[in-house]
Scaffold this active site. Structure first.
Site, PDB file in Angstrom:
ATOM      1  N   ASP A 405       0.832  -1.199   0.000  1.00 28.96           N
ATOM      2  CA  ASP A 405       0.000   0.000   0.000  1.00 28.96           C
ATOM      3  C   ASP A 405       0.871   1.255   0.000  1.00 28.96           C
ATOM      4  O   ASP A 405       1.779   1.393   0.817  1.00 28.96           O
ATOM      5  CB  ASP A 405      -0.877  -0.037   1.259  1.00 28.96           C
ATOM      6  N   GLU A 434       1.651  -0.497  -5.101  1.00 25.79           N
ATOM      7  CA  GLU A 434       0.417   0.262  -5.292  1.00 25.79           C
ATOM      8  C   GLU A 434       0.742   1.756  -5.236  1.00 25.79           C
ATOM      9  O   GLU A 434       0.408   2.449  -4.287  1.00 25.79           O
ATOM     10  CB  GLU A 434      -0.640  -0.086  -4.230  1.00 25.79           C
TER      11      GLU A 434
END
Lengths: 684, 684
Positions: A405, A434
């Site tokens: 993330d 990401e």
């Protein structure tokens, strides 16, 4: 952010006055590197970063290699796996214009190093010279003596080939006529032995060692299904469990996915928990965002009690494996304010002048339900090791894929270190970056080691922008290290095209993701054509990021058969399992994009035409590159549309089709080249 | 070639099994290099080789610079001359897309190093955050306390700017309202002081130091005149002397040349001396090739007694200097068999099995009047130093330019070492690489340090091949290190175009050489349109390489006024003194080439049209890029043809001209942009 004292800062600046890490290029000079070796391909950033390949493939390395004068040179591609101490050697051969190449097979899923060594082939140079003199009718007595000396020395050295060399020398001793001696010494077998075992002068090595990350095949070919575990059940008032998730796995397998990716499964913080639709205060039953990780129930190595136990998770992982799928987990470093680390390791976090914890923010936006770790605090090394160990704990539990993330809000040197550390022991671990941010940061994350990367695909909707972006990804230098994973939607991204285009839009975007890229994924709900958005935004309305949700996975309007068909077509067509083989071809309608992929040996040839307009039917003439696939202008070929099974016998490059969004927004053709039989020569 | 024993060879191969010089890229990793600095421009081969510039210019360096998160960063271009130990700093600023640049002036003719340092600007980051919060109407008490802490620490550190910072802190102490405190801390003067002297975190340095060779201006702009000293006299039966050469200097100055380049002036070997027209045996009066260097009269540091003494040479050098010209010497490493080194240092040469000296050869061609040194013999270091000292001896004698004979037959590491060694003490020394060989070797010699390079220009005759070649030289990466010196002829090269085209051909080639490249030269006789060749070859008949020659320097058919005019035009037009400013423009006749150069500030704008056909008149329409020179389509401009002085008042891009080989094979236009005066606003 905690800031170090000004005094330590001054010291740093003073120390940097003579950058210690700096390498001046002339240190790469050696008087003995007489054979020039340069312009290595592939490499990334002048050798600073590794390139990427997958196991099983051939790895071809190119270089300019030459030396002064006209002596004959030889060269070898030196390579070794990261756990080997000795170089292996692959011979290199000259193509043209001083360009050489060598090749070896990447047999193991582990990082490899490579460099190039080149030398003067002493006997080969002698042989080349005497051959020209003999041809010109010159006397060669002295040359013969020199050749004998070289061969005799090689024989005395006793290495491999010495027996063959000695046999030649005996023939030489018996020969009296110069012509016989010449013939013996110019013997081709002798040249082969001497090229391999004879003397080498001017042994020169490129000053750098290059690195290639050799990933397992799934790094470059996979279909992902992203799910919110807590929303896989049937009761909107409580969390689903891993057992609920397990029940869904056969359906996901039937849809054709390879990877089941779970958003964070850890305990969720209670302090400053977010409510529905990202509201600042959670209601009593609100579960909070799974990205606010950690509570008294545990941190990054724990499982949210509502989902189940570690044993339940193990059963989930096993169920996936039994169905031929694997599990990907989210690795989101931020912590909830009540994460155990905050009290156990306050030195890993930043505090404000009033002694309160510093929350995450991107002014004026505040993220009060999470705090960021301080990557350069006083206990940097302990923090970095703890984060690495979080990954390793889940690796031990059977997870080999991590979707990371927001990596672009964490230091690049940290990622370069963490990925290398984890892959040193577990080269099969895959990291997906990401990062939706500026292009150079996205690329540098990939250079630093991320196996795959999120992309701008979700925002590339129209023909020319798709062609431009895919051309950059497949043709620019980033092709060596940046592997895209195309997601048409994510929990954070519901593009207007999907909001407005209905099922045709979903089919269009799925086909593009699945056939432009060899790695792609969807976030659950895509197959149901879920399109409810917060007005004016690209965010889902009532996002399951902040609440429990119950889905009817078979609700009307779903495109599950289409998803299954596209994934089946990917499985059955190896050309679609590669990425860099993508080429765009001419289609005379700006609403229709036309591209193809084929395997290197042309055994599988696939072309895709997509109507990018979800509203209207478009007629288009497609120009199939029949020369590229080995056909003449007048040759016939079979084109099978793989979604419908319809077959065409076509002749010539230009073919007309019609794409109706409601019926067939896309067409995927597999071409079969009919063998040309010349009946005048009946037994070809 | 002497070959080392097979045993030493084996050792070398074993040692190379773990290439010691190899640098693995991950060694460039540091946990603290949080700010990413990459994609440096300019650089050559990933930093392996230096780039080149001339003194006085600005040196702009670009890089991608960014870090994780949204903190404000700063960056500096660090640079130092090779003889300085401390880095100087030039600030860098952000352009777009994470691309930064910094610039400094190259003030001295000496190699410089440069690298880039970047950091987090602690106060700037704080200022950026609080500004956004204030704008959003958020409370900022804690932020103010943080800002005060940062400023107070900077003030305590006592560095430059501390006084200013303390003044702000006193204002702060007096302020009670938060708005006043905010205003004091957001003060722009404080921000400037803090950006310069405030705390810096995450100080990150690029892992490489780059190098730029800063040459004197003559490295990039000069006209050369190559002469055979022994043929500058009046008696065909004996050598001319330096005094004869001195007599010619005013004429060469009047022709407009800057450099007088002499082929080797050393004693010529007697053993195996070549006769006229390269015959194997010299006649009794034949002087031999000056490239067979060394005899009992001396070697590379001696002067041929027939030319004069060292004192005579000194007078020649002084005469050149007094006329504003300088001397270039040939540096040809090969030796005659009777060179003193052969007996003094036999270990510097190679011997054959029968004990005889190994002559130079490129089988089946033999060069029995010369022997090559063995660069990797047992006394390598002594030989290399002796060769370097040959250069230094002539530097002491006032020679700062060396044309190096056949450098591509000597090891690249030797050149890299020798040029660096000489320039370390004498950065004003210029080396011209006389390599006519494969493209990559020619480029690598330039990378290794040669200041200028011979080129393929002599064989680029027609329009498209000239455009292609010049586009490569000015636009490809070699533009950073490869400086062409265009010679239309040399003692070895009399191209068929010159043999057949008569004076128009000579005018055409001179103009191309002198206006395409900023450095060019001619070999004596060119100005006389000497075109007598050995039939079927591109070699001069009765070449003065092998005999005395007497020239009538004013003979009929000479183009000396034309040569003088072209060199005058070069001197008077700064645009022609640059190389990389070359651009080709449209001309609608394949026999006419059309190109232009202008200075960066457009103060000098020159366009050249050349009829490449020496036989026929051609009409052509030229498209002047009037937008590029700041004119609108309807604006008038003055075009002065500099060879004739004819002036035109033209309007619009397309202009028609006629080029007659006998009259005006070329046209050189200087454009003057007429200032547009708007009489409605009479005092502009």
């Amino acid at each position: 952010m905690a800031r170090r004292s000004s005094a330590s800062k001054r010291k740093e600046i003073a120390a940097a006055d003579e950058p210690t890490a700096a390498v001046a290029q002339h240190t790469a000079w050696s008087p003995y590197n007489r054979v020039v070796v340069e312009s290595i391909y592939p490499e990334s950033d002048g050798g600073r970063y590794p390139v990427k390949r997958v196991v099983g493939g051939l790895f071809q390395v190119w270089a300019d290699i030459f030396r002064d004068g006209h002596d004959v040179i030889g060269a070898a591609l030196l390579h070794r796996a990261a756990d080997e101490s000795q170089w292996r050697r692959a011979p290199m051969s000259h193509h043209d214009n001083d360009r050489w190449s060598g090749v070896f097979r990447l047999e193991r899923n582990i990082r490899h190093f490579y460099t190039i060594e080149a030398w003067t082939d002493v006997f080969g140079s002698w042989r080349s010279d005497i051959s020209k003199k003999v041809q010109a009718g010159q006397k060669v007595e002295l040359e013969l003596a020199e050749g004998r000396q070289i061969a005799a020395a090689a024989a005395r050295s006793g290495g491999a080939g010495a027996v063959q060399i000695r046999a030649v020398l005996e023939r030489l001793a018996a020969a009296t006529a110069p012509e016989e001696q010449v013939a013996a010494l110019l013997d081709e077998g002798l040249q082969r032995v001497m090229a391999e075992h004879g003397p080498r002068e001017d042994v020169s090595t490129h000053f750098q060692t290059f690195e290639v990350i050799v990933d397992r095949a799934q790094a470059a070919y996979a279909a992902w299904y992203e799910m919110f575990p807590r929303s896989q059940g049937t009761d909107p008032n409580r969390s689903a469990t891993f057992d609920d998730c397990i029940k869904r796995l056969p359906e996901i397998r039937d849809l054709g996915f390879d990877v089941v990716y779970l958003v964070p499964i850890h305990p969720i913080g209670r302090l400053n928990r977010k409510g529905r639709n990202n509201s600042l205060r959670a209601g009593p039953g609100d579960p909070g965002s799974p990205y606010a990780i950690g509570s008294r129930e545990g941190g990054h190595d724990a499982i949210h009690p509502d989902l189940g136990t570690l044993q339940d998770f193990a059963r989930f992982v096993n169920s996936c494996h039994e169905l031929g799928m694997e599990v990907a987990l989210d690795f989101a470093i931020q912590c909830a304010p009540d994460h155990p680390w905050v009290t156990e390791h306050p030195d890993w976090f930043s505090f404000r002048p009033d002694g309160t914890l510093k929350y995450a923010e991107n002014p004026p936006k505040k993220y009060e339900d999470i705090v960021n770790v301080n990557f350069y605090g006083p206990h940097r090394e302990a923090l970095w090791r703890a984060l690495r160990d979080v990954v390793l704990v889940w690796v031990e539990r059977g997870v080999k894929i991590f979707r990371v993330d927001n990596p672009h809000t964490k230091p690049i040197p940290f990622w370069e270190w963490l990925i290398r550390e984890v892959q040193a022991g577990h080269p099969d671990v895959i990291f997906l970056s990401e990062a939706f941010t500026r292009p150079k940061m996205m690329k540098t994350l990939a250079k630093a080691g991320f196996t795959q990367s999120y992309t701008y695909f979700a925002w590339r909707i129209f023909k020319q922008e798709i062609i431009d972006y895919l051309t950059e990804l497949t043709q620019s230098p980033c092709r060596e290290y940046f592997r895209p994973n195309f997601f048409p939607n994510t929990p954070d991204i519901l593009p207007p095209f999907l909001q407005k285009g209905g099922p045709p839009a979903f089919k269009i975007r799925l086909t593009l993701a699945a056939t432009l890229s060899s790695v792609y994924g969807i976030y659950n709900g895509f197959e149901l054509c879920e399109a409810a958005a917060i007005p004016g935004k690209e965010e889902y309305a009532s996002s399951e990021k902040y609440e429990y949700k119950v889905w009817d996975w078979d609700r009307a309007g779903n495109i599950k058969p289409f998803v299954a068909a596209v994934n089946r077509i990917r499985r059955e067509n190896p050309a679609l399992q590669e990425f860099l083989n993508l080429t765009f071809w001419r289609a005379d309608n700006d609403n229709v994009i036309f591209y193809g992929k084929m395997t290197a040996n042309r055994s599988n040839i696939v072309f895709v035409a997509v109507n990018l307009d979800p509203f209207e039917t478009h007629d288009v003439t497609l120009w199939f590159p029949i020369g590229e696939i080995g056909l003449g202008d007048a040759d016939a070929f079979e084109a099978e549309e793989l979604l419908t099974g319809a077959k065409h016998l076509w002749r010539g490059s230009a073919q007309h089709i019609r794409l109706d969004p409601q019926d067939n927004p896309v067409a995927i053709f597999r071409l079969a080249v009919w063998k040309h039989v010349d009946y005048r020569t009946p037994n070809p």
